[in-house]
Design a protein around this motif. Structure first.
Motif, PDB file in Angstrom:
ATOM      1  N   ALA A 534       0.692  -1.505   0.107  1.00  0.00           N
ATOM      2  CA  ALA A 534      -0.069  -0.239  -0.352  1.00  0.00           C
ATOM      3  C   ALA A 534       0.569   0.730  -0.320  1.00  0.00           C
ATOM      4  CB  ALA A 534      -1.054  -0.112   1.285  1.00  0.00           C
ATOM      5  N   LEU A 550      -4.610   6.073  -2.465  1.00  0.00           N
ATOM      6  CA  LEU A 550      -3.168   5.342  -2.292  1.00  0.00           C
ATOM      7  C   LEU A 550      -3.127   6.004  -3.720  1.00  0.00           C
ATOM      8  CD1 LEU A 550      -3.338   1.907  -1.238  1.00  0.00           C
ATOM      9  CD2 LEU A 550      -3.144   3.907  -0.123  1.00  0.00           C
ATOM     10  N   LEU A 561      -7.585   2.500   0.745  1.00  0.00           N
ATOM     11  CA  LEU A 561      -7.127   1.005   0.931  1.00  0.00           C
ATOM     12  C   LEU A 561      -7.798   0.757   1.693  1.00  0.00           C
ATOM     13  CD1 LEU A 561      -4.429  -0.352   2.456  1.00  0.00           C
ATOM     14  CD2 LEU A 561      -5.061   0.914   4.145  1.00  0.00           C
ATOM     15  N   TRP A 565      -8.292  -3.309   1.004  1.00  0.00           N
ATOM     16  CA  TRP A 565      -7.517  -4.491   1.760  1.00  0.00           C
ATOM     17  C   TRP A 565      -8.413  -5.497   2.081  1.00  0.00           C
ATOM     18  CZ3 TRP A 565      -3.708  -3.470   4.224  1.00  0.00           C
ATOM     19  CH2 TRP A 565      -3.079  -4.177   5.197  1.00  0.00           C
TER      20      TRP A 565
END
Length: 870
Positions: A534, A550, A561, A565
């Motif tokens: 990340a 990001l 994120l 995730w």
């Protein structure tokens, strides 16, 4: 209660075995002991003569009363593990010791290992090539090209000394090999016609040896010198340790990984101070953690300052053993022995501990640690606020301050758990699907601890996604975690030195000390494997990674994120899809039979043939039957250092620069200026290593002005500022003993014995510090250097030491005793005297013997040359 332990029979799969039953010696008190002390108690009662252990039951009862003890106990490991950059120096010592025996008319084969030793070849793997399909093979070829001379020494040793087994380059990291291939948890062997069982226990020449404690195997790291002693019959003696209990409650939430828990445990234990202690995990939360998760936490023991961090044996351990292919009969032995011997974990039991802290797993959050120490845990989104002064905006077109210039999924710490590799792969798959890529200044790499990783990730369908983001496999070794990160990208190198530019490494390793990952990087963050990716995608730590984008997808939409995730279900599905127990035998067999290793020629015979022109292997001057003569006269300070001086600062492991003292020496001896290799690979050459000592710019010598170069000191009485080696040479000619003064946590970090050897070769006879880390302390003693501690509450800064001060240490060899008081008088140039009472950092009578002998090597050699046991 019985007055002696007896061998008691028990049955496993139709076979009768015997175990030493020590529980009756303590009665009901036995199960009040922490598991680590139950193992040490059995080991001591089994390994030492009865007359030497008769007092131990009472000593352990007294420990239960006090939670601490000064009583010494023997410890007999059934095996030892080393890696190439600790094994290499040890083998150089051993080869030189064999020479001494032969030169004195003795058979060099008198020096043979008495305990089996496994050697991994993992610390020389570097990241020269990355982001290309052939990166692993190219890096492996480069590794052999640089280190063939050292590898020939290892092959010679394995042939000349039965009991040494070498796991060649590409076999994985030693702690993962230990977890997956070598650890049996319970060992059985024939003795006088009956099969006896006892706990698997080992020492390793790496501070992260406790990783295997996640499986219920007790082991801890020692310095190379202490391991040499154990190999050749010098008993391992330790004080019955203080044991810190860490009570785990609750369960990790979805999306929280073992890395996050390990960083919180590191923070919490460093906060209370556990240097040299044993740590044991207990409570209901333990049962919720897999062996892979436990191993990540146990691995960080040196980061939280402890000797070891232990998880007892339970069903989770048996599940892991089945998953790596241990036969059912062996697993049955583990369970039967652990239950019968009181070593089986009970989640509701609360043994007696020296101190206890509680960690609530439900409260653990996604975390990082940094930017300079592993104990400085932060929420994952707080990297921006970790910098003082704050990161400033960069000029247009320049790399951002806080730029992530190295992003490495590396180290056994977080790659030995399949769940964390799977988590990284799932995140990569989701990021790739949204079109994200790291900026072109980020150097990316994946170096798992196990050669099984490639098969696992490919079968799970994740390897292509990782490679697509630049995280292809570059090797199966320590790589970036120990500073073998290779060169930074040109675009980064061009920015180095720009005012205010602070580039950063993000890695899934265990240490981020300034200069460790790369000599040009002072800042780094430890993070879980998916977080590493990340941050690589973001390209900077000057964000809140939990709230800021990001990047942006093809439609210009921000990618957060939380959107990519991995969920627990996705991770579990990837592990189920990718796991195949057959991978373990196949991957390790392939690693052991690679042509680069098999076809490497090595010398044979009982003595190693030194090459006079070698810049890698030189016979060291400290291998001799006698230590240095007793120091006489007042000592002078060679170095005065601050807090947190690590073994990396004392004896670096990373790249050797051509313009450094060590680099100039190698070049003068015929070395290639374009490829001088790393210090870790030069540890067989004392002339290189002494020139590298204290040259890390963070090892600031306070005897000099702040802008003085590293690796220098002021010689007195001339007042000239000269290199440490020149000053040491002058003081040696003048027969002036030297001391080194430091602050808190001196010698933290790796187990490398060269951090003590270099200090000894510089002429230092005593180290005076506010505190000294355990492994480095034993290495100092192994080199005949006296470790001394300042009074509690007194810091070295308060002494205001100058280069012209003299040190009078009032302690003769006959007055040495564990933890004895030592009178020091500092004599100022004005004639003023400053008296201080120090404490000798000596724990056992064996350490006194080694100091009186001048160190471990003179002690062993003197024993062999006098025809008595060492």
């Amino acid at each position: 209660m019985n007055d002696k332990a007896e061998w008691t029979g028990f049955d496993v799969a139709g076979e009768r075995l015997h175990r030493l039953d020590v529980a009756p010696l303590l009665g009901t008190d036995f199960r009040r002991l922490p598991h680590v002390l139950r193992i040490l108690f059995e080991n001591a009662m089994r390994s030492a003569p009865a007359e030497e252990t008769a007092h131990l039951p009472q000593a352990f009862r007294d420990w239960l009363d006090e939670g601490s003890s000064l009583v010494e106990i023997p410890f007999l490991p059934n095996r030892i593990m080393m890696h190439d950059t600790t094994c290499g120096p040890a083998l150089v010592d051993i080869a030189a010791m064999r020479d001494v025996l032969a030169e004195n008319g003795r058979d060099p084969d008198l020096l043979m290992p008495r305990i089996p030793v496994d050697v991994s070849t993992d610390h020389s793997s570097g990241v020269d090539f990355f982001g290309r399909p052939d990166a692993f093979q190219r890096n492996l070829e480069k590794e052999f090209g640089r280190n063939a001379e050292r590898y020939r020494l290892m092959k010679w040793a394995a042939a000349a000394m039965p009991g040494i087994r070498v796991h060649p380059p590409g076999s994985g990291i030693m702690h993962t090999i230990n977890l997956e291939r070598l650890s049996r948890v319970v060992v059985s062997e024939m003795h006088q016609g009956e099969r006896r069982a006892f706990p698997d226990a080992l020492l390793g020449t790496d501070s992260h040896t406790p990783m295997v404690n996640g499986l219920g195997v007790l082991g801890w790291g020692v310095g190379g010198l202490e391991a040499e002693g154990a190999l050749f019959g010098v008993p391992v003696v330790l004080r019955i340790p203080d044991v810190i209990g860490v009570k785990l409650t609750g369960r990790l939430r979805d999306g929280v990984l073992a890395t996050d828990l390990a960083l919180e445990v590191t923070r919490a234990l460093r906060a209370i101070g556990v240097t040299g202690d044993f740590v044991e995990f207990f409570g209901s939360g333990v049962s919720t953690l897999s062996v892979g998760e436990r191993a990540a936490i146990a691995n960080m023991a040196p980061e939280y300052g402890a000797s070891t961090g232990y998880f007892p044996i339970d069903d989770r351990a048996l599940t892991y053993l089945a998953r790596i292919g241990q036969p059912p009969k062996d697993r049955a032995l583990v369970e039967a022995y652990a239950r019968a011997s009181g070593l089986w974990f009970d989640p509701v039991a609360e043994p007696r501990f020296t101190r206890v802290i509680t960690v609530d797993l439900d409260a653990i959050e996604a975390s990082v640690a940094g930017p300079r120490r592993p104990q400085d845990r932060l929420p994952a989104g707080s990297t921006r606020s970790a910098f003082t002064p704050a990161l400033a905006s960069a000029r247009e077109g320049a790399l951002p301050n806080g730029a992530v210039v190295i992003a490495a999924i590396t180290s056994c710490t977080n790659t030995s758990d399949a769940s964390m590799l799977a988590a990284a792969g799932v995140l990569a798959r989701k990021a790739r699907a949204r079109g994200l890529q790291p900026p072109d200044y980020v150097k990316t790499s994946l170096a798992p601890g196990s050669p099984t990783a490639e098969r696992f990730l490919r079968r799970a369908g994740l390897l292509d996604d990782l490679e697509g983001l630049g995280f292809g496999i570059v090797g199966y070794g320590c790589t970036t975690c120990i500073g073998n990160s290779g060169a930074l990208l040109d675009v980064v190198q061009n920015e180095l030195g720009r005012e205010g530019f602070r580039p950063v490494a993000v890695l899934s390793g265990n240490r981020n000390f300034p200069g460790r990952v790369h000599p040009d990087l002072e800042n780094g963050f430890l993070a879980s494997p998916p977080l590493v990716i990340a941050f690589a995608l973001a390209g900077t730590v000057d964000i809140d990674i939990t709230r800021d984008p990001l990047g942006f997808d093809a439609e210009g939409k921000p990618v957060m994120l939380g959107e990519i995730w991995p969920t627990g279900a996705e991770i579990d599905d990837a592990v189920t899809t990718g796991w195949d127990v057959a991978d373990f035998d196949a991957a390790y067999r392939e690693a052991a039979t690679r042509p680069l290793w098999v076809e490497l020629e090595a010398p044979d015979g009982p003595r190693f043939p030194w090459e006079p022109g070698s810049t890698y292997l030189r016979r060291p001057p400290f291998v001799r039957p006698q230590g240095l003569p007793p120091a006489k006269g007042h000592a002078r300070p060679l170095l005065v250092l601050g807090d947190d001086v690590t073994t990396d600062h004392i004896s670096p492991a990373n790249q050797i620069r051509p313009d450094s003292a060590a680099g100039r020496h190698i070049i003068a001896e015929g070395g290639d200026p374009a490829d001088l290799n790393v210090f870790a690979s030069r540890r067989g050459n004392f002339e290189v290593m002494i020139r590298g000592a204290f040259t890390n710019r963070m090892a600031v010598n306070r005897l000099l002005p702040a802008d003085a170069p590293a690796g220098f000191t002021r010689h007195e009485p001339s007042g000239e500022i000269v290199s440490l080696t020149e000053a040491a040479g002058r003081y040696a000619n003048e027969k002036v003993p030297l001391v080194l003064v430091a602050g808190e946590r001196y010698g933290m970090g790796s187990s490398r014995d060269w951090a003590a050897k270099a200090v000894a070769l510089l002429g230092v006879r005593a180290v005076i510090a506010a505190s000294i880390e355990r492994i480095h302390r034993t290495n100092l003693i192994g080199m005949g250097i006296l470790p001394l501690l300042l009074p509690e509450g007194v810091h070295s800064d308060a002494l205001a030491i100058g280069s012209a001060d003299l040190f009078a240490i009032d302690l003769g060899p006959d007055r040495l005793a564990p933890r004895c008081a030592v009178r020091l008088t500092i004599i100022r140039p004005s004639g003023e005297t400053v008296p201080i009472t120090l404490r000798a950092a000596i724990e056992t009578s064996l350490e006194i013997t080694l100091l009186k002998s001048g160190g471990l090597i003179p002690h062993v050699l003197a024993g062999l040359l006098s025809s008595r046991s060492p």
